[in-house]
Design an enzyme around this catalytic site. Structure first.
Site, short mmCIF file in Angstrom:
data_model
loop_
_atom_site.label_atom_id
_atom_site.label_comp_id
_atom_site.label_asym_id
_atom_site.label_seq_id
_atom_site.Cartn_x
_atom_site.Cartn_y
_atom_site.Cartn_z
N GLY A 141 1.00 -1.58 -0.09
CA GLY A 141 0.12 0.02 -0.53
C GLY A 141 1.10 0.98 0.25
O GLY A 141 1.61 0.93 -0.96
N ARG A 142 0.59 2.05 0.97
CA ARG A 142 0.81 3.46 0.86
C ARG A 142 2.66 3.31 1.53
O ARG A 142 4.08 3.71 0.23
CB ARG A 142 -0.18 4.48 1.53
CG ARG A 142 -0.80 5.09 0.87
CD ARG A 142 -1.45 5.91 1.69
NE ARG A 142 -2.27 5.13 3.45
CZ ARG A 142 -3.65 5.09 3.22
NH1 ARG A 142 -4.44 5.29 2.38
NH2 ARG A 142 -3.83 4.29 4.18
N ILE A 143 2.83 2.74 2.23
CA ILE A 143 4.42 2.50 3.47
C ILE A 143 5.01 1.75 2.52
O ILE A 143 5.98 1.61 2.35
CB ILE A 143 3.56 2.25 4.80
CG1 ILE A 143 3.04 3.46 5.22
CG2 ILE A 143 5.11 1.83 5.17
CD1 ILE A 143 2.90 2.86 7.01
N ARG A 163 -3.12 -8.49 -0.81
CA ARG A 163 -4.87 -9.01 -1.24
C ARG A 163 -5.62 -9.38 -2.71
O ARG A 163 -5.47 -10.06 -2.80
CB ARG A 163 -6.30 -8.06 -0.26
CG ARG A 163 -6.50 -8.30 1.21
CD ARG A 163 -7.08 -7.40 1.29
NE ARG A 163 -7.48 -6.24 0.67
CZ ARG A 163 -7.47 -5.37 1.70
NH1 ARG A 163 -8.33 -5.20 2.60
NH2 ARG A 163 -7.94 -4.36 1.47
N ALA A 216 4.45 -2.61 11.12
CA ALA A 216 3.11 -2.02 10.78
C ALA A 216 2.24 -3.22 12.54
O ALA A 216 1.76 -1.36 13.26
CB ALA A 216 2.64 -3.67 9.95
N ARG A 217 2.47 -3.93 12.56
CA ARG A 217 1.33 -3.58 14.42
C ARG A 217 1.90 -5.96 14.76
O ARG A 217 2.10 -6.36 13.78
CB ARG A 217 -0.47 -3.96 14.04
CG ARG A 217 -0.50 -2.38 13.91
CD ARG A 217 -0.53 -1.92 14.90
NE ARG A 217 -1.71 -0.73 15.15
CZ ARG A 217 -1.04 0.52 14.87
NH1 ARG A 217 0.72 0.71 14.17
NH2 ARG A 217 -1.94 1.80 14.29
N GLU A 245 2.23 -4.22 23.50
CA GLU A 245 2.79 -2.96 23.98
C GLU A 245 2.40 -1.90 24.73
O GLU A 245 1.00 -2.45 25.41
CB GLU A 245 2.51 -1.98 22.64
CG GLU A 245 3.38 -2.18 21.90
CD GLU A 245 3.41 -1.36 20.14
OE1 GLU A 245 3.31 -0.08 20.04
OE2 GLU A 245 3.47 -2.25 18.69
N HIS A 263 7.98 1.28 18.59
CA HIS A 263 6.75 1.72 17.99
C HIS A 263 6.92 3.31 17.57
O HIS A 263 6.42 4.33 18.14
CB HIS A 263 5.35 2.04 18.40
CG HIS A 263 4.06 1.79 18.01
ND1 HIS A 263 3.25 1.20 17.87
CD2 HIS A 263 3.67 2.29 16.77
CE1 HIS A 263 1.59 1.27 17.10
NE2 HIS A 263 2.70 2.10 16.57
N ILE A 264 7.33 3.73 16.70
CA ILE A 264 8.26 4.69 16.64
C ILE A 264 8.48 5.33 14.88
O ILE A 264 9.09 6.14 14.50
CB ILE A 264 10.07 5.54 16.98
CG1 ILE A 264 10.88 4.64 16.27
CG2 ILE A 264 9.98 5.53 18.57
CD1 ILE A 264 12.12 4.97 16.96
N GLY A 265 8.15 4.38 14.10
CA GLY A 265 7.59 4.56 12.74
C GLY A 265 7.25 5.97 12.15
O GLY A 265 7.84 6.24 11.77
#
Ligand code: NAP
Length: 296
Positions: A141-143, A163, A216-217, A245, A263-265
């Site tokens: 996707g975007r990232i 997908r 991502a997650r 987290e 979590h510093i993306g």
């Protein structure tokens, strides 16, 4: 219009909101029409206490913390901050790849602890090249696309999974991508479909010596299986996100083949200010009765 935010957001745009109450949602609040959250959970129980709510503005592109279906059922709009954090997050994914593959953190610790001496010549920190390596991007996707662009500058071979199947020669089914890549990087949202997508069975498909990067997650990866693979030393990892987290599995903290960030993306001054701009513009649009900029 009463606006409640769980914390103040950085950047000049914030001032344009005027008075905003900062703090948790305590008890029932009949007056709050817009709620600004930074990854905080928004569920049915919270919505029950905010009967006048019209907008949940999430400070982040990933909105898995918000029960969007519960909001929809109550006529509460949800917005996120897409697009403005692609470069920062892609940069962090590349930074984690480089840190792991070139053993930057291990080397840093050796020098900082004064251990750079005779032992160094016995183990001269051989890493692996980024150039020529095969990168597997899960979620183009975007990232993911921003990562692909950067990877090409490193002369990497880029494969991807998403997908929507495409005729693109770089497209792979997920299992094939995991078998083929030297480095795998995750860029899907966390949804019921992606939760545990990288199961123990799939992690076992990774090549010996492969690196998994997750910005991502955490819950997209089966953390218990993942930790077991990392403890065995068969694979390495660069991780910005975790299943629970801020808790990080204790054993990961001492592994040499793992680089961890909190979590510093999207955490740069410029990007966070741009995210605040979107949050503020959505709240102002609501107040003016105009269409929201980034409704999910
Ligand atoms: P996006 O533009 O919506 O792209 C998501 C990609 O994931 C799309 O290519 C999509 O496929 C793919 N995807 C979705 N469900 C899938 C599934 N079940 N199987 C395979 N692929 C699937 O999202 P984005 O803006 O790039 O953001 C991605 C995520 O990064 C966010 O949701 C957020 O959780 C995370 N993030 C983390 C940080 C951080 O601080 N670490 C910062 C920013 C974002 P299609 O193209 O086929 O639809």
């Amino acid at each position: 219009m009463k606006v409640l935010a769980t914390r103040r957001l950085p950047g000049e745009a914030w001032e344009e909101l005027g008075p905003v109450e900062i703090g948790p949602v305590d008890g029932r609040r009949d007056d709050v029409e817009a709620l600004i959250v930074s990854g905080d959970a928004v569920d049915d129980a919270l919505l029950d206490r905010l009967p006048s709510l019209r907008l949940v503005a999430n400070y982040g592109v990933g909105y898995d913390n918000v029960d969007a279906e519960a909001c929809r059922a109550r006529g509460v709009a949800v917005t996120n901050t897409p697009g403005v954090l692609d470069a920062a997050t892609a940069d962090l994914a590349i930074a984690l790849m480089l840190a792991v593959r070139r053993r930057v953190v291990e080397g840093h610790e050796l020098v900082r602890e004064g251990r750079w001496g005779s032992s160094w010549s016995e183990s001269p920190f051989l890493g692996r090249d980024m150039s020529g390596a095969t990168l597997g991007i899960i979620g183009l996707g975007r990232i993911g696309a921003a990562v692909a662009k950067r990877a090409r500058a490193f002369d990497m071979r880029v494969l991807f999974h998403r997908r929507a199947q495409t005729a693109d020669p770089g497209y792979r089914e997920l299992d094939d991508l995991l078998r083929e890549a030297d480095i795998v990087t995750v860029h899907t949202p966390l949804t019921p479909e992606t939760q545990g997508l990288l199961s123990g069975r799939r992690l076992a498909l990774l090549r010996d010596g492969a690196t998994l990067v997750n910005t991502a997650r955490g819950a997209i990866v089966d953390e218990d299986s993942f930790v077991a693979e990392l403890v065995s030393g068969r694979i390495s990892a660069g991780l910005d996100v975790f299943a629970h987290e801020p808790n990080v599995p204790e054993v990961l903290r001492s592994l040499p083949n793992v680089v961890l960030t909190p979590h510093i993306g999207s955490a740069t001054v410029e990007t966070r200010a741009a995210m605040t701009r979107i949050v503020v513009d959505n709240v102002l649009a609501l107040a003016r009765g105009e269409p929201l900029l980034t409704a999910v």
